[in-house]
Design an enzyme around this catalytic site. Sequence first.
Site, PDB file in Angstrom:
ATOM      1  CG  ASP A 145      -2.072   0.933   1.122  1.00 15.04           C
ATOM      2  OD1 ASP A 145      -2.348   1.400   0.003  1.00 15.04           O
ATOM      3  OD2 ASP A 145      -2.715   1.205   2.147  1.00 15.04           O
ATOM      4  CG  HIS A 199       0.415   2.223  -9.375  1.00 10.43           C
ATOM      5  ND1 HIS A 199       0.071   1.782  -8.112  1.00 10.43           N
ATOM      6  CD2 HIS A 199      -0.589   3.049  -9.784  1.00 10.43           C
ATOM      7  CE1 HIS A 199      -1.090   2.315  -7.764  1.00 10.43           C
ATOM      8  NE2 HIS A 199      -1.510   3.085  -8.762  1.00 10.43           N
ATOM      9  CG  LEU A 239       9.719 -17.090  -2.600  1.00 12.50           C
ATOM     10  CD1 LEU A 239       9.245 -17.140  -1.151  1.00 12.50           C
ATOM     11  CD2 LEU A 239      10.322 -15.729  -2.935  1.00 12.50           C
TER      12      LEU A 239
END
Length: 254
Positions: free
Chosen positions: A34, A51, A145
């Site tokens: 965020d 972004h 991962l």
Amino acid sequence: MIKRLWALLGKSSKKPSNPKVFEKVPEHVAIIMDGNGRWAKTRGLPRTAGHHSGMKAVKRITMAADKLGIKYLTLYAFSTENWTRPKDEVDFLMKLPQQFIEIELDELIANNVQVRMMGHKEKLPAHTISPLEEAIVKTANNTGLVLNFALNYGSRKEMLEAVKDIASDVSRGELAIDEIDEKLMASRLHTSGMPDPDLLIRTSGELRLSNFMMWQLAYSELWFTDVYWPAFTEEHFHEAIHEYQRRVRRYGGL
């Protein structure tokens, strides 16, 4: 009392540490990324610049998680509510997965990272979903991962779909009501086969879940920071992990 609650929530107000030893690493970390727009605004830049910088933070934290031996990293990339944003911003966000995959896929493969996605595919444009599906296929056999993108994801919709799916099985006589339990419910969620997050991180100072993994986060440790996502560094990530290490997880017991 307020200070104590603040501390229990894990609200970070100190400078990030530079830890060297990690004795208890969470298996699954989830992050609500965020603050991209606010980061850009403080610099006099358009929200899209935030972004784009946030995409760089995705790589940074993915590599940091991989180095620590974290097995699952789930990133909240786009929610079912984000469609209400201005069209030009949504269009930009829908291009980011393609850009990220084109730039980073080879390195993800080289680092044995497996890409996954959870969310509702029906509204996503082809140029968004196709590169992700390609990455999922090309990394399917990787054993390191798991990088799980929550894209067009909403927890309430996820749970409603799971309930409808279970109800349908009951109505067809394929499932008895007494067979419905937490394990069955979890198996119908988008995270089926994955452990629940041990740690949730949210950047930018907001203190809420925002319709993110509400079933799966029932016993997760929560850690919040005022740092905007584009500015979130490996050191901030280490700070969150160290805070997780200091906590005692009782799961309702003593």
